[in-house]
Write a protein that holds these residues in place. Structure first.
Motif, PDB file in Angstrom:
ATOM      1  N   ILE A   9       0.850  -1.182   0.000  1.00  0.00           N
ATOM      2  CA  ILE A   9       0.000   0.000   0.000  1.00  0.00           C
ATOM      3  C   ILE A   9       0.899   1.250   0.000  1.00  0.00           C
ATOM      4  CG2 ILE A   9      -1.768   1.272   1.310  1.00  0.00           C
ATOM      5  CD1 ILE A   9      -2.773  -1.404   0.181  1.00  0.00           C
ATOM      6  N   ILE A  10       0.524   2.241  -0.784  1.00  0.00           N
ATOM      7  CA  ILE A  10       1.343   3.452  -0.934  1.00  0.00           C
ATOM      8  C   ILE A  10       1.641   4.101   0.415  1.00  0.00           C
ATOM      9  CG2 ILE A  10       1.399   5.802  -1.880  1.00  0.00           C
ATOM     10  CD1 ILE A  10      -0.267   4.677  -4.248  1.00  0.00           C
ATOM     11  N   SER A  11       0.649   4.246   1.265  1.00  0.00           N
ATOM     12  CA  SER A  11       0.882   4.895   2.562  1.00  0.00           C
ATOM     13  C   SER A  11       1.890   4.119   3.407  1.00  0.00           C
ATOM     14  CB  SER A  11      -0.432   5.091   3.326  1.00  0.00           C
ATOM     15  OG  SER A  11      -1.041   3.851   3.593  1.00  0.00           O
ATOM     16  N   ASP A  12       1.898   2.793   3.291  1.00  0.00           N
ATOM     17  CA  ASP A  12       2.874   1.980   4.025  1.00  0.00           C
ATOM     18  C   ASP A  12       4.285   2.195   3.474  1.00  0.00           C
ATOM     19  OD1 ASP A  12       0.831   0.969   5.579  1.00  0.00           O
ATOM     20  OD2 ASP A  12       0.624  -0.869   4.391  1.00  0.00           O
ATOM     21  N   VAL A  13       4.385   2.311   2.172  1.00  0.00           N
ATOM     22  CA  VAL A  13       5.692   2.572   1.556  1.00  0.00           C
ATOM     23  C   VAL A  13       6.223   3.921   2.044  1.00  0.00           C
ATOM     24  CG1 VAL A  13       6.925   2.933  -0.623  1.00  0.00           C
ATOM     25  CG2 VAL A  13       5.169   1.149  -0.458  1.00  0.00           C
ATOM     26  N   LEU A  14       5.353   4.921   2.067  1.00  0.00           N
ATOM     27  CA  LEU A  14       5.759   6.247   2.535  1.00  0.00           C
ATOM     28  C   LEU A  14       6.234   6.213   3.985  1.00  0.00           C
ATOM     29  CD1 LEU A  14       2.923   8.325   0.886  1.00  0.00           C
ATOM     30  CD2 LEU A  14       5.362   8.492   0.345  1.00  0.00           C
ATOM     31  N   LYS A  15       5.634   5.386   4.810  1.00  0.00           N
ATOM     32  CA  LYS A  15       6.018   5.269   6.223  1.00  0.00           C
ATOM     33  C   LYS A  15       7.327   4.503   6.402  1.00  0.00           C
ATOM     34  CE  LYS A  15       1.268   5.044   7.782  1.00  0.00           C
ATOM     35  NZ  LYS A  15       0.224   4.098   8.157  1.00  0.00           N
ATOM     36  N   ASN A  16       7.596   3.552   5.498  1.00  0.00           N
ATOM     37  CA  ASN A  16       8.705   2.623   5.706  1.00  0.00           C
ATOM     38  C   ASN A  16       9.933   2.835   4.832  1.00  0.00           C
ATOM     39  OD1 ASN A  16       7.547   0.829   7.763  1.00  0.00           O
ATOM     40  ND2 ASN A  16       6.001   0.469   6.201  1.00  0.00           N
ATOM     41  N   HIS A  17       9.903   3.815   3.960  1.00  0.00           N
ATOM     42  CA  HIS A  17      11.060   4.088   3.102  1.00  0.00           C
ATOM     43  C   HIS A  17      11.437   5.557   3.269  1.00  0.00           C
ATOM     44  CE1 HIS A  17      13.616   4.669  -0.358  1.00  0.00           C
ATOM     45  NE2 HIS A  17      13.508   3.394  -0.700  1.00  0.00           N
ATOM     46  N   PRO A  18      12.661   5.836   3.686  1.00  0.00           N
ATOM     47  CA  PRO A  18      13.048   7.224   3.966  1.00  0.00           C
ATOM     48  C   PRO A  18      13.002   8.154   2.752  1.00  0.00           C
ATOM     49  CG  PRO A  18      14.963   5.781   4.025  1.00  0.00           C
ATOM     50  CD  PRO A  18      13.754   4.902   3.905  1.00  0.00           C
ATOM     51  N   ASN A  19      13.131   7.632   1.552  1.00  0.00           N
ATOM     52  CA  ASN A  19      13.132   8.456   0.342  1.00  0.00           C
ATOM     53  C   ASN A  19      11.935   8.184  -0.565  1.00  0.00           C
ATOM     54  OD1 ASN A  19      15.643   9.601   1.061  1.00  0.00           O
ATOM     55  ND2 ASN A  19      16.671   7.777   0.287  1.00  0.00           N
ATOM     56  N   ALA A  20      10.913   7.548  -0.037  1.00  0.00           N
ATOM     57  CA  ALA A  20       9.769   7.151  -0.862  1.00  0.00           C
ATOM     58  C   ALA A  20       9.102   8.335  -1.542  1.00  0.00           C
ATOM     59  CB  ALA A  20       8.754   6.386  -0.026  1.00  0.00           C
ATOM     60  N   GLU A  21       8.895   9.415  -0.817  1.00  0.00           N
ATOM     61  CA  GLU A  21       8.211  10.565  -1.409  1.00  0.00           C
ATOM     62  C   GLU A  21       8.979  11.081  -2.627  1.00  0.00           C
ATOM     63  OE1 GLU A  21       6.244  14.834  -0.148  1.00  0.00           O
ATOM     64  OE2 GLU A  21       7.172  13.599   1.394  1.00  0.00           O
ATOM     65  N   GLU A  22      10.277  11.212  -2.497  1.00  0.00           N
ATOM     66  CA  GLU A  22      11.116  11.689  -3.601  1.00  0.00           C
ATOM     67  C   GLU A  22      11.076  10.726  -4.789  1.00  0.00           C
ATOM     68  OE1 GLU A  22      15.842  12.394  -4.529  1.00  0.00           O
ATOM     69  OE2 GLU A  22      15.166  12.409  -2.453  1.00  0.00           O
ATOM     70  N   ILE A  23      11.222   9.440  -4.523  1.00  0.00           N
ATOM     71  CA  ILE A  23      11.243   8.439  -5.596  1.00  0.00           C
ATOM     72  C   ILE A  23       9.892   8.377  -6.301  1.00  0.00           C
ATOM     73  CG2 ILE A  23      11.413   5.962  -6.096  1.00  0.00           C
ATOM     74  CD1 ILE A  23      13.507   5.873  -3.746  1.00  0.00           C
ATOM     75  N   LEU A  24       8.823   8.300  -5.533  1.00  0.00           N
ATOM     76  CA  LEU A  24       7.493   8.201  -6.131  1.00  0.00           C
ATOM     77  C   LEU A  24       7.164   9.447  -6.949  1.00  0.00           C
ATOM     78  CD1 LEU A  24       5.566   6.551  -3.166  1.00  0.00           C
ATOM     79  CD2 LEU A  24       6.282   5.449  -5.293  1.00  0.00           C
ATOM     80  N   THR A  25       7.559  10.598  -6.467  1.00  0.00           N
ATOM     81  CA  THR A  25       7.317  11.849  -7.200  1.00  0.00           C
ATOM     82  C   THR A  25       8.086  11.847  -8.516  1.00  0.00           C
ATOM     83  OG1 THR A  25       6.921  13.053  -5.148  1.00  0.00           O
ATOM     84  CG2 THR A  25       7.470  14.360  -7.079  1.00  0.00           C
ATOM     85  N   GLN A  26       9.314  11.361  -8.494  1.00  0.00           N
ATOM     86  CA  GLN A  26      10.115  11.292  -9.728  1.00  0.00           C
ATOM     87  C   GLN A  26       9.445  10.400 -10.771  1.00  0.00           C
ATOM     88  OE1 GLN A  26      13.960   9.917  -8.436  1.00  0.00           O
ATOM     89  NE2 GLN A  26      14.587  11.933  -7.733  1.00  0.00           N
ATOM     90  N   PHE A  27       8.719   9.405 -10.318  1.00  0.00           N
ATOM     91  CA  PHE A  27       8.043   8.485 -11.235  1.00  0.00           C
ATOM     92  C   PHE A  27       6.673   8.994 -11.686  1.00  0.00           C
ATOM     93  CE2 PHE A  27      11.333   5.559 -10.167  1.00  0.00           C
ATOM     94  CZ  PHE A  27      11.376   4.652 -11.224  1.00  0.00           C
ATOM     95  N   GLY A  28       6.227  10.113 -11.143  1.00  0.00           N
ATOM     96  CA  GLY A  28       4.969  10.691 -11.590  1.00  0.00           C
ATOM     97  C   GLY A  28       3.817  10.599 -10.622  1.00  0.00           C
ATOM     98  N   PHE A  29       4.077  10.144  -9.410  1.00  0.00           N
ATOM     99  CA  PHE A  29       3.034  10.109  -8.371  1.00  0.00           C
ATOM    100  C   PHE A  29       3.008  11.502  -7.735  1.00  0.00           C
ATOM    101  CE2 PHE A  29       4.131   5.722  -8.813  1.00  0.00           C
ATOM    102  CZ  PHE A  29       3.023   4.988  -8.430  1.00  0.00           C
ATOM    103  N   HIS A  30       1.919  12.225  -7.925  1.00  0.00           N
ATOM    104  CA  HIS A  30       1.865  13.585  -7.399  1.00  0.00           C
ATOM    105  C   HIS A  30       0.814  13.774  -6.308  1.00  0.00           C
ATOM    106  CE1 HIS A  30       4.825  14.837 -10.260  1.00  0.00           C
ATOM    107  NE2 HIS A  30       4.126  14.280 -11.228  1.00  0.00           N
ATOM    108  N   CYS A  31       0.018  12.775  -6.056  1.00  0.00           N
ATOM    109  CA  CYS A  31      -0.999  12.902  -4.998  1.00  0.00           C
ATOM    110  C   CYS A  31      -0.751  11.809  -3.954  1.00  0.00           C
ATOM    111  CB  CYS A  31      -2.407  12.821  -5.575  1.00  0.00           C
ATOM    112  SG  CYS A  31      -2.697  11.354  -6.580  1.00  0.00           S
ATOM    113  N   LEU A  32       0.439  11.826  -3.393  1.00  0.00           N
ATOM    114  CA  LEU A  32       0.860  10.762  -2.484  1.00  0.00           C
ATOM    115  C   LEU A  32       0.049  10.678  -1.200  1.00  0.00           C
ATOM    116  CD1 LEU A  32       4.703  11.174  -2.853  1.00  0.00           C
ATOM    117  CD2 LEU A  32       3.245   9.440  -3.892  1.00  0.00           C
TER     118      LEU A  32
END
Length: 62
Positions: A9-32
């Protein structure tokens, strides 16, 4: 660090990966932090946003 999977689940990834927001944004996820992120998997979001799940998982699991 935890190994991430397409079924995570996206919210779990955001909680458990220190750079998830940056990585996901680079891939085009803008409403994290939208309500869907609480129940949507990485794979589901990739389908919707036409993002290559294999490449995303490689970046998250470096």
């Amino acid at each position: 660090m935890k190994k991430f999977k397409a079924t995570d689940i996206i919210s779990d990834v955001l909680k458990n990966h220190p750079n998830a927001e940056e990585i996901l944004t680079q891939f085009g996820f803008h409403c994290l932090y939208c309500p869907a992120s609480q129940m949507e998997t990485l794979e589901e979001a990739c389908v919707i946003h036409e993002i290559d799940i294999v490449e995303l998982l490689k970046a998250l699991n470096k």
